[in-house]
Design a protein around this motif. Sequence first.
Motif, PDB file in Angstrom:
ATOM      1  N   ASP A 226       0.892  -1.241  -0.070  1.00 54.72           N
ATOM      2  CA  ASP A 226       0.057  -0.160  -0.035  1.00 54.72           C
ATOM      3  C   ASP A 226       0.985   1.200   0.039  1.00 54.72           C
ATOM      4  N   LEU A 227       1.936   1.078   0.646  1.00 55.04           N
ATOM      5  CA  LEU A 227       2.674   2.044   1.037  1.00 55.04           C
ATOM      6  C   LEU A 227       3.407   2.517  -0.546  1.00 55.04           C
ATOM      7  N   LYS A 228       4.001   1.305  -1.098  1.00 58.07           N
ATOM      8  CA  LYS A 228       4.786   1.669  -2.307  1.00 58.07           C
ATOM      9  C   LYS A 228       3.771   2.289  -3.561  1.00 58.07           C
ATOM     10  N   GLY A 229       2.490   1.549  -3.405  1.00 57.07           N
ATOM     11  CA  GLY A 229       1.338   2.166  -4.474  1.00 57.07           C
ATOM     12  C   GLY A 229       1.163   3.499  -4.555  1.00 57.07           C
ATOM     13  N   THR A 230       1.023   3.948  -3.146  1.00 53.93           N
ATOM     14  CA  THR A 230       0.817   5.309  -2.809  1.00 53.93           C
ATOM     15  C   THR A 230       1.836   6.461  -3.279  1.00 53.93           C
ATOM     16  N   ILE A 245       9.837   4.563  -9.046  1.00 50.05           N
ATOM     17  CA  ILE A 245      10.326   4.624  -7.653  1.00 50.05           C
ATOM     18  C   ILE A 245      10.974   3.421  -7.225  1.00 50.05           C
ATOM     19  N   ARG A 246      12.039   3.442  -6.293  1.00 55.90           N
ATOM     20  CA  ARG A 246      12.540   2.208  -5.711  1.00 55.90           C
ATOM     21  C   ARG A 246      12.771   2.731  -4.371  1.00 55.90           C
ATOM     22  N   LEU A 247      12.592   1.660  -3.476  1.00 56.63           N
ATOM     23  CA  LEU A 247      12.797   1.619  -2.144  1.00 56.63           C
ATOM     24  C   LEU A 247      14.153   1.044  -1.608  1.00 56.63           C
ATOM     25  N   ARG A 248      14.642   1.657  -0.816  1.00 61.05           N
ATOM     26  CA  ARG A 248      16.002   1.212  -0.193  1.00 61.05           C
ATOM     27  C   ARG A 248      15.992   0.983   1.258  1.00 61.05           C
ATOM     28  N   PRO A 249      16.401  -0.217   1.784  1.00 61.85           N
ATOM     29  CA  PRO A 249      16.220  -0.397   3.374  1.00 61.85           C
ATOM     30  C   PRO A 249      17.132   0.907   3.899  1.00 61.85           C
ATOM     31  N   SER A 250      16.164   1.513   5.029  1.00 60.98           N
ATOM     32  CA  SER A 250      16.943   2.356   5.814  1.00 60.98           C
ATOM     33  C   SER A 250      16.552   2.090   7.332  1.00 60.98           C
ATOM     34  N   PHE A 251      16.834   3.202   8.156  1.00 62.15           N
ATOM     35  CA  PHE A 251      16.296   3.353   9.484  1.00 62.15           C
ATOM     36  C   PHE A 251      15.658   4.412   9.978  1.00 62.15           C
ATOM     37  N   PHE A 252      14.551   4.281  10.607  1.00 62.14           N
ATOM     38  CA  PHE A 252      13.962   5.086  11.368  1.00 62.14           C
ATOM     39  C   PHE A 252      13.448   4.505  12.930  1.00 62.14           C
ATOM     40  N   VAL A 259      12.438   2.552   4.947  1.00 63.40           N
ATOM     41  CA  VAL A 259      12.780   2.696   3.388  1.00 63.40           C
ATOM     42  C   VAL A 259      13.035   4.222   3.138  1.00 63.40           C
ATOM     43  N   GLU A 260      14.206   4.564   2.334  1.00 66.15           N
ATOM     44  CA  GLU A 260      14.197   5.553   1.612  1.00 66.15           C
ATOM     45  C   GLU A 260      13.793   5.503   0.450  1.00 66.15           C
ATOM     46  N   VAL A 261      13.160   6.402  -0.148  1.00 65.56           N
ATOM     47  CA  VAL A 261      12.403   6.296  -1.517  1.00 65.56           C
ATOM     48  C   VAL A 261      13.186   7.298  -2.490  1.00 65.56           C
ATOM     49  N   ILE A 284      13.931  10.982  -2.482  1.00 65.44           N
ATOM     50  CA  ILE A 284      12.835  12.358  -2.195  1.00 65.44           C
ATOM     51  C   ILE A 284      12.058  12.075  -0.696  1.00 65.44           C
ATOM     52  N   LEU A 285      12.258  11.146  -0.228  1.00 69.65           N
ATOM     53  CA  LEU A 285      11.535  10.878   1.013  1.00 69.65           C
ATOM     54  C   LEU A 285      11.891   9.689   1.915  1.00 69.65           C
ATOM     55  N   GLY A 286      11.591   9.886   3.190  1.00 72.62           N
ATOM     56  CA  GLY A 286      11.695   8.652   4.097  1.00 72.62           C
ATOM     57  C   GLY A 286      10.368   8.051   4.442  1.00 72.62           C
ATOM     58  N   ALA A 287      10.523   6.622   4.810  1.00 73.08           N
ATOM     59  CA  ALA A 287       8.977   5.937   4.883  1.00 73.08           C
ATOM     60  C   ALA A 287       9.227   4.559   5.606  1.00 73.08           C
ATOM     61  N   GLY A 288       8.069   3.827   6.095  1.00 74.31           N
ATOM     62  CA  GLY A 288       8.282   2.952   6.431  1.00 74.31           C
ATOM     63  C   GLY A 288       6.861   2.240   7.190  1.00 74.31           C
ATOM     64  N   MET A 289       6.837   1.179   7.626  1.00 69.01           N
ATOM     65  CA  MET A 289       5.490   0.597   8.074  1.00 69.01           C
ATOM     66  C   MET A 289       5.689   1.190   9.666  1.00 69.01           C
TER      67      MET A 289
END
Length: 344
Positions: A226-230, A245-252, A259-261, A284-289
């Motif tokens: 859902d995150l990726k589609g949005t 877009i591509r997601l790269r593993p990250s940390f928050f 992820v870092e997008v 362009i942004l940071g995200a995650g579950m």
Amino acid sequence: MEERLKELETLALQQVSEAQDLKQLNEVRVAYLGKKGPITEILRGMGQLSAEERPKMGALANVVREAIAGKIEEKQAELEKAAVAAKLASETIDVTLPGRPTPTGSQHPLTKVVEEIEDLFLGMGYTIAEGPEVEKDYYNFEALNLPKDHPARDMQDSFYITDEILLRTHTSPVQARTMEKNEAKGPIKIICPGKVYRRDDDDATHSHQFTQIEGLVIDENISMSDLKGTLEVFAKKMFGDEREIRLRPSFFPFTEPSVEVDVSCAKCGGKGCNVCKQTGWIEILGAGMVHPRVLEMAGYDSKKYQGFAFGMGPERIAMLRYGIDDIRHFYTNDQRFVKQFNRV
Ligand code: PHE
């Protein structure tokens, strides 16, 4: 007496013709025809005349008076006409003159981008939530799974006001507040735009004050897809339909996984250029579950509910969009900079 009357008539008629305006004309009227004027006086002295002369003189005096009065009336009409003509002439508007332009302001490029992002998410059913810029340490950090002394606090150098109060370092405290406030502990779908503050030295890519937009979706059965589609919809709407877009593993600390997008470079289309530093991708942004601990701290049942969150910087998006090379342009309000966005 007859002579005197004739003389008065000549004098009066001359003065009437010489009167320049209505005021002067009235003065002439008062002087010759007024109660204290010479004609009245003559009429008054009529008693001394012989019975023969009286009617003759009376008639002559009346003729003279009427002649003067008639001339005054004529002159008055003439002067009034002239006054109207002068007024019209002085008030003429030259409709062929070029207009004077009124300087108008224009929307700041950052406001434009923020509103565009807001509209985009409003169109996907999100609502806008806001929170305080002077924030409690609890909402800015602790409720986001960053207890005191957590090393990840160093990622965001903060302006503390007291031990417990600071200028918010990101818009994520608004998600903590919104989840806490939601009494039903049910679904949430918000974006939170606002100013944030960090103790950074200002340079071309850093500012001690900047803008963020946070997104948060909480519901049952929310997953990473859902995150990726949005975010894919967002990136295509913002940067063009061809973008990937591509997601790269990250940390928050407040998301797991995090992820870092990146979005594929709009300039070179992914081949590599100076804008994307030859990588073909731009972050362009940071995200995650949303981390289960964050959900639980806000009173949610993390077994039942999941969520995703993302945070982006409109400055960065505007810089990429318009090719702006220095973040400080947004805040110095140089008219030469701001005005360029009038037509965008
Ligand atoms: N709040 C994070 C930051 O400012 C961005 C972020 C928001 C990351 C939401 C993940 C999820 O760095």
